[in-house]
Design an enzyme around this catalytic site. Sequence first.
Site, PDB file in Angstrom:
ATOM      1  N   ALA A 203      27.338  54.179  35.221  1.00  0.00           N
ATOM      2  CA  ALA A 203      26.024  54.822  35.335  1.00  0.00           C
ATOM      3  C   ALA A 203      25.559  54.671  36.782  1.00  0.00           C
ATOM      4  O   ALA A 203      26.026  53.779  37.506  1.00  0.00           O
ATOM      5  CB  ALA A 203      25.036  54.159  34.381  1.00  0.00           C
TER       6      ALA A 203
ATOM      7  N   GLY B 208      29.765  52.961  32.325  1.00  0.00           N
ATOM      8  CA  GLY B 208      29.645  54.240  31.621  1.00  0.00           C
ATOM      9  C   GLY B 208      30.913  55.076  31.680  1.00  0.00           C
ATOM     10  O   GLY B 208      31.133  55.932  30.817  1.00  0.00           O
TER      11      GLY B 208
HETATM   12  N1  COA Z   1      26.308  54.085  40.902  1.00  0.00           N
HETATM   13  C1  COA Z   1      25.877  54.617  42.046  1.00  0.00           C
HETATM   14  N2  COA Z   1      26.651  54.762  43.129  1.00  0.00           N
HETATM   15  C2  COA Z   1      27.915  54.309  43.047  1.00  0.00           C
HETATM   16  C3  COA Z   1      28.421  53.715  41.886  1.00  0.00           C
HETATM   17  C4  COA Z   1      27.560  53.619  40.766  1.00  0.00           C
HETATM   18  N3  COA Z   1      27.959  53.102  39.605  1.00  0.00           N
HETATM   19  N4  COA Z   1      29.712  53.357  42.109  1.00  0.00           N
HETATM   20  C5  COA Z   1      29.991  53.733  43.370  1.00  0.00           C
HETATM   21  N5  COA Z   1      28.908  54.305  43.938  1.00  0.00           N
HETATM   22  C6  COA Z   1      28.771  54.848  45.301  1.00  0.00           C
HETATM   23  C7  COA Z   1      28.664  53.759  46.350  1.00  0.00           C
HETATM   24  O1  COA Z   1      27.351  53.278  46.428  1.00  0.00           O
HETATM   25  C8  COA Z   1      29.113  54.503  47.575  1.00  0.00           C
HETATM   26  O2  COA Z   1      28.060  55.342  47.997  1.00  0.00           O
HETATM   27  P1  COA Z   1      27.654  55.400  49.589  1.00  0.00           P
HETATM   28  O3  COA Z   1      28.902  55.897  50.254  1.00  0.00           O
HETATM   29  O4  COA Z   1      26.521  56.365  49.621  1.00  0.00           O
HETATM   30  O5  COA Z   1      27.304  53.994  49.967  1.00  0.00           O
HETATM   31  C9  COA Z   1      30.194  55.433  47.033  1.00  0.00           C
HETATM   32  O6  COA Z   1      29.956  55.552  45.646  1.00  0.00           O
HETATM   33  C10 COA Z   1      31.608  54.883  47.227  1.00  0.00           C
HETATM   34  O7  COA Z   1      31.654  53.604  46.643  1.00  0.00           O
HETATM   35  P2  COA Z   1      32.180  52.303  47.422  1.00  0.00           P
HETATM   36  O8  COA Z   1      31.568  51.102  46.767  1.00  0.00           O
HETATM   37  O9  COA Z   1      31.954  52.445  48.890  1.00  0.00           O
HETATM   38  O10 COA Z   1      33.736  52.376  47.105  1.00  0.00           O
HETATM   39  P3  COA Z   1      34.786  51.153  47.071  1.00  0.00           P
HETATM   40  O11 COA Z   1      36.116  51.784  46.980  1.00  0.00           O
HETATM   41  O12 COA Z   1      34.507  50.201  48.165  1.00  0.00           O
HETATM   42  O13 COA Z   1      34.474  50.386  45.683  1.00  0.00           O
HETATM   43  C11 COA Z   1      34.023  50.247  43.312  1.00  0.00           C
HETATM   44  C12 COA Z   1      34.712  51.030  44.452  1.00  0.00           C
HETATM   45  C13 COA Z   1      34.181  51.081  42.064  1.00  0.00           C
HETATM   46  C14 COA Z   1      34.699  48.883  43.122  1.00  0.00           C
HETATM   47  C15 COA Z   1      32.529  50.031  43.676  1.00  0.00           C
HETATM   48  O14 COA Z   1      31.976  51.293  44.054  1.00  0.00           O
HETATM   49  C16 COA Z   1      31.698  49.505  42.532  1.00  0.00           C
HETATM   50  O15 COA Z   1      31.754  48.326  42.213  1.00  0.00           O
HETATM   51  N6  COA Z   1      30.891  50.384  41.884  1.00  0.00           N
HETATM   52  C17 COA Z   1      29.981  49.980  40.825  1.00  0.00           C
HETATM   53  C18 COA Z   1      30.729  49.770  39.534  1.00  0.00           C
HETATM   54  C19 COA Z   1      29.777  49.326  38.445  1.00  0.00           C
HETATM   55  O16 COA Z   1      29.198  48.248  38.497  1.00  0.00           O
HETATM   56  N7  COA Z   1      29.627  50.188  37.437  1.00  0.00           N
HETATM   57  C20 COA Z   1      28.779  49.904  36.295  1.00  0.00           C
HETATM   58  C21 COA Z   1      27.401  50.418  36.508  1.00  0.00           C
HETATM   59  S1  COA Z   1      26.352  50.010  35.136  1.00  0.00           S
END
Ligand code: COA
Length: 260
Positions: free
Chosen positions: A66, A111
Amino acid sequence: MPYSHIQFETKDGVAVLTINRPEKLNALNDAVIQELSEAVTEIETDDEIRGVLVTGAGPKAFVAGADIGELATQGPLSGKARSLAGQEVFRRLERCGKPVVAAVNGFALGGGCELAMACHLRLASEKAKFGQPEVKLGIGPGYGGTVRLPRLVGKGRALELLLTGDMIDAEEAYRVGLVNRVVPADDLMPEAEKLLRRILGNGPVAVRLCLEAVDSGLDLSVDESSLLEANHFGLIASTADMREGMSAFLEKRTADFQGR
Ligand code: COA
């Protein structure tokens, strides 16, 4: 219908639904959930659509959860409303009566894992990663994670994933029963479509009743779910498709099912 945050295209009976916010790793904001809801209505009502593939745009993510930016501002009532809205869409997808295959091409977190689990079958690219990391954010799953994960992988494994928030790779997801198969990244969509089209070659009424029997039956007693199965078995004996399936076998030819 024109969409902005998803792509939705149907070809030869197969609808491909792609979550399309690659710059945010396809995170599910409210606008995506709203468009998903509209797409699910099309799936439910458009007879041209016989099966569905669900995937994520771009090379990195199926859906990374999400949208955390939106979650950060929610209060108790808006949080509950968001959870109910997402749950309702995923449940309608699960109960649409047509086979739905998730082609998990990358991160399926929160999600995203929940969306994949609401699909009937899951194929994973070898690059896919799964997890329910909500506890790391100080929240719990809101779109069915505590409901479907234990049903798919068992209570102990589900709780380990839910309580640690750890990510697992595609092989581990296969080992614990979270995905049906792992394939090379380049083969993911062709393999998912091949699997779906194999299902679509079977009797549509029979497929629909299997989906319904398993979906409803899991929450019933053995006697109740057995009765449901017997009712379906009787019902299907009134279909032209049953006669076609039997005749085709006896005449050593491929069945031509009409879905009635
Ligand atoms: N919600 C909002 N934005 C998200 C997101 C989420 N769940 N997951 C990734 N993004 C965004 C990041 O903020 C980033 O945006 P920006 O470039 O404007 O800063 C972009 O997507 C790329 O993500 P990034 O974190 O830079 O990629 P990464 O390869 O370094 O890491 C993940 C990948 C998946 C490990 C990391 O993005 C992450 O932990 N995401 C959240 C996962 C999560 O907790 N999901 C459950 C939500 S309830």
